[in-house]
Design a protein around this motif. Structure first.
Motif, short mmCIF file in Angstrom:
data_model
loop_
_atom_site.label_atom_id
_atom_site.label_comp_id
_atom_site.label_asym_id
_atom_site.label_seq_id
_atom_site.Cartn_x
_atom_site.Cartn_y
_atom_site.Cartn_z
N ARG A 101 0.81 -1.10 -0.01
CA ARG A 101 -0.25 0.15 -0.39
C ARG A 101 0.76 1.29 -0.11
NH1 ARG A 101 -5.02 0.98 1.22
NH2 ARG A 101 -5.78 -1.23 1.65
N LEU A 102 0.24 1.99 -0.87
CA LEU A 102 1.32 3.73 -1.17
C LEU A 102 0.46 4.35 -0.30
CD1 LEU A 102 3.24 3.10 -4.77
CD2 LEU A 102 4.34 2.14 -2.11
N THR A 103 1.01 5.51 0.17
CA THR A 103 0.09 6.51 0.65
C THR A 103 0.35 7.72 0.88
OG1 THR A 103 -0.65 4.77 2.69
CG2 THR A 103 -1.89 7.05 2.89
N SER A 104 -0.55 9.30 -0.18
CA SER A 104 0.27 10.24 -0.89
C SER A 104 -0.43 11.49 0.70
CB SER A 104 -0.30 10.78 -1.42
OG SER A 104 -1.75 10.73 -1.79
N ALA A 105 -0.92 12.50 0.39
CA ALA A 105 -1.58 13.07 1.78
C ALA A 105 -2.75 13.13 1.34
CB ALA A 105 -0.57 14.35 0.86
N SER A 106 -2.70 12.37 -0.12
CA SER A 106 -4.41 13.02 -0.32
C SER A 106 -5.00 11.67 -0.57
CB SER A 106 -5.30 13.39 -1.51
OG SER A 106 -4.16 13.64 -2.41
N ARG A 107 -4.14 10.46 -0.89
CA ARG A 107 -5.23 9.04 -1.79
C ARG A 107 -3.84 8.03 -0.97
NH1 ARG A 107 -6.13 10.69 -8.26
NH2 ARG A 107 -5.83 12.60 -7.49
N THR A 123 -16.25 -4.82 -5.21
CA THR A 123 -15.29 -3.79 -4.63
C THR A 123 -13.98 -3.86 -4.36
OG1 THR A 123 -17.60 -3.86 -3.62
CG2 THR A 123 -15.44 -3.15 -2.18
N ASP A 124 -13.46 -4.89 -4.37
CA ASP A 124 -12.11 -5.74 -4.65
C ASP A 124 -11.11 -5.18 -5.45
OD1 ASP A 124 -11.55 -5.24 -1.35
OD2 ASP A 124 -11.86 -7.52 -1.68
N ILE A 125 -12.06 -5.38 -6.77
CA ILE A 125 -11.44 -5.54 -8.20
C ILE A 125 -11.31 -4.26 -8.43
CG2 ILE A 125 -11.75 -5.86 -10.75
CD1 ILE A 125 -13.43 -8.47 -10.16
N VAL A 126 -12.58 -3.04 -7.96
CA VAL A 126 -12.71 -1.62 -7.99
C VAL A 126 -11.05 -0.98 -7.61
CG1 VAL A 126 -14.15 0.71 -8.42
CG2 VAL A 126 -14.87 -2.34 -9.34
N GLY A 127 -11.00 -1.31 -6.19
CA GLY A 127 -10.18 -0.88 -5.53
C GLY A 127 -9.14 -1.30 -6.11
N ALA A 179 0.28 4.49 -14.41
CA ALA A 179 0.17 3.53 -13.96
C ALA A 179 -0.58 4.53 -12.57
CB ALA A 179 -1.00 2.33 -14.26
N ALA A 180 0.36 4.44 -11.67
CA ALA A 180 0.61 4.24 -10.26
C ALA A 180 0.12 6.13 -10.01
CB ALA A 180 1.36 3.42 -9.28
N TRP A 181 1.53 6.51 -11.21
CA TRP A 181 1.29 7.96 -10.80
C TRP A 181 0.05 9.05 -10.62
CZ3 TRP A 181 6.30 10.44 -9.36
CH2 TRP A 181 6.04 12.55 -9.44
N ARG A 182 -1.05 8.63 -11.75
CA ARG A 182 -1.65 8.89 -11.84
C ARG A 182 -3.25 8.34 -10.84
NH1 ARG A 182 -1.08 6.95 -17.08
NH2 ARG A 182 -2.58 4.38 -16.64
#
Length: 505
Positions: free
Chosen positions: A47-53, A123-127, A77-80
């Motif tokens: 899991r990568l976590t930024s300030a907002s996502r 739900t897990d696929i979309v997430g 893809a990860a950047w977007r």
């Protein structure tokens, strides 16, 4: 060993310009302090976590000085998805266990999936919590242990509810879908123009190609913008009665494109997932009446009349469960439709039919008119048995062309499809009658030439079944934008000389 400081746990992101298509990928050094402290290993899901996502990404490790000790290199893809800027600080951690995978394992061993389980999985696929390996497991389980009717209904509902849903003031709201497998089958722009010209509402969301030479959105994009959001889509429909836009821009049934991408790689296309794929997008788009085209042929998606009958029954039953009125047409899927295979080439066929040019491909015109006529009847704009004639009249008197131009202008302006720089005809090796055309391998020729990314690339077909040809006469012409892509495609042609089968005299 000394304890790690807070600074040791910080990762500064770096954009690598790495195209991994849809998969979020993160690169870190194998001696990165975070990797060591968290126990991350190559190919782990983290899991990568930024300030907002927050996103889930697949980790790959590098050695040497390509990255700094506290740097995380991100794929496009990860950047977007993470929405960061170069140098921004993020954190990395283990994701929570994916509980829905136990339901997938149960399906592998023959257990049914109820509505709750399928909602959890979707739900897990979309997430973004499922890796391609997890997706492959789910798709394979549903192919080996086919979904029953209740499971199809539950999967359709879960996929519909996972994204946006549109509603319209008009009624009925009509739509069409072709199950696919036919290169060049670009009926949608013609059908939308005819139906909208007759006063029905048809807000059409279409797909881009995943493994085919062109999707409807790819072909339409050579004629007008297709990346419209929902407010813009509504304005177009209010102005012209219909639209042809890219479905990915409006987030309808978002699990569908993810599943299709992996299904195509596995060459698996189970009936249950196909039904849910088709109908979830129609329901989410607010459609009330839908015509479904099932082409049948040895190299089409539906291979036999028996398979078409089974699929028709499932589509009808699931549609009825959601109050969707359908009409299913079984059509000839033995060969490509029209002349062009590839975005711009298919768009030129569409224009020729709409402009009623003398050399317009007759098979594309007839197929589009048949589908439009069925929609006019289903939507109440024509009497039973009168739809086809009404659709043909709307095409011939110019109303469909005028409506199509209004749609294009409302979507941002009509434009001319590009033309290829390099072309090479593929000649017949013998004289005789064309007895077979391999849809899949001909589509591969177009893809190797650069389609759909190179909009002008593809194949221009010169023959159809039962055409008589002489040795040396062109069967089709390969179009490419670079010499290298042309040569690459022609090498495949040379190794596959029976793409177009010819019986000898």
């Amino acid at each position: 060993m000394a304890a790690l400081s807070t600074a040791d746990h910080e990762l500064h992101v770096r954009r690598l310009g790495l195209d991994t298509q849809h998969e979020a990928v993160v690169l870190m050094r194998d001696d990165c302090p975070v990797c060591r402290s968290e126990g991350f290993t190559a190919h782990a899901r983290i899991r990568l976590t930024s300030a907002s996502r927050s996103i889930i990404a697949t980790l790959y490790q590098v050695s040497g000085t390509f990255l700094g000790h506290n740097e995380a290199g991100l794929s496009e893809a990860a950047w977007r998805r993470l929405g960061v800027v170069d140098g921004e600080t993020i954190s990395a951690s283990h994701p929570r266990p994916i509980g829905s995978l136990s339901k997938v394992r149960g399906k592998v061993y023959g257990e049914r999936l109820d509505a709750s389980a399928l909602t959890e999985i979707v739900t897990d696929i979309v997430g973004g919590r499922y890796s391609d390996i997890h997706l492959s497991s789910f798709i394979t389980a549903c192919s080996a242990r086919p979904l029953d009717l209740d499971e199809m209904i539950a999967l359709t509902g879960a996929m519909t509810d996972a994204g946006d849903r549109l509603s319209w003031d008009a009624w009925p709201v009509v739509d069409k879908h072709s199950v696919g497998g036919l290169p060049g089958n670009r009926t949608t722009p013609i059908v939308v123009a005819i139906v909208a010209a007759r006063g029905l509402t048809m807000p059409k969301t279409s797909s881009r190609a995943i493994t085919s030479p062109a999707g409807t959105a790819d072909a339409m994009e050579t004629l007008a913008p297709v990346n419209l959001d929902i407010p813009a889509m509504r304005r177009v429909v209010e102005h012209a009665g219909g639209c042809i836009v890219w479905g990915g821009a409006v987030h309808l049934s978002p699990a569908d494109d993810t599943l299709i991408r992996v299904e195509r790689a596995l060459d698996l296309d189970s009936e249950g997932q196909l039904v849910a794929s088709v109908l979830s997008k129609k329901i989410a788009a607010g459609s009330t009446h839908v015509v479904l085209d099932l082409p049948v042929g040895p190299t089409a998606k539906v291979r036999s009349d028996g398979a078409a009958a089974v699929l028709s029954e499932s589509l009808t039953a699931v549609a009825e469960a959601f109050g969707l009125k359908t009409r299913i047409l079984v059509s000839d899927g033995r060969q490509p439709v029209g002349r062009g295979i590839g975005p711009a080439l298919e768009a030129r066929d569409v224009l020729a039919v709409l402009q009623t040019l003398p050399d317009a491909p007759a098979d594309l015109r007839e197929r589009a008119v048949t589908l439009a006529g069925a929609l006019l009847e289903l939507g109440g704009a024509a009497g039973e048995g009168e739809g086809r004639a009404e659709a043909m009249a709307t095409l011939r008197d110019g109303r469909a062309w005028a409506t199509f131009q209004r749609i294009c202008e409302a979507q941002g302006g009509m434009r001319e499809p590009p033309r290829s720089f390099h072309r090479r005809p593929v000649p017949a090796r013998r004289s005789g009658i064309v007895t077979g055309i391999d849809n899949r391998r001909l589509a591969q020729v177009a893809k190797l030439a650069g389609a759909p990314d190179d909009k002008a690339a593809g194949v221009e077909l010169h023959v159809h079944l039962d055409t008589r040809v002489e040795a040396g006469e062109p069967l089709y012409t390969v179009h490419a934008e670079t010499p290298g892509e042309l040569d690459y495609s022609l090498a495949y042609v040379a190794a596959n000389g029976d793409i177009v089968e010819i019986s000898g005299d």
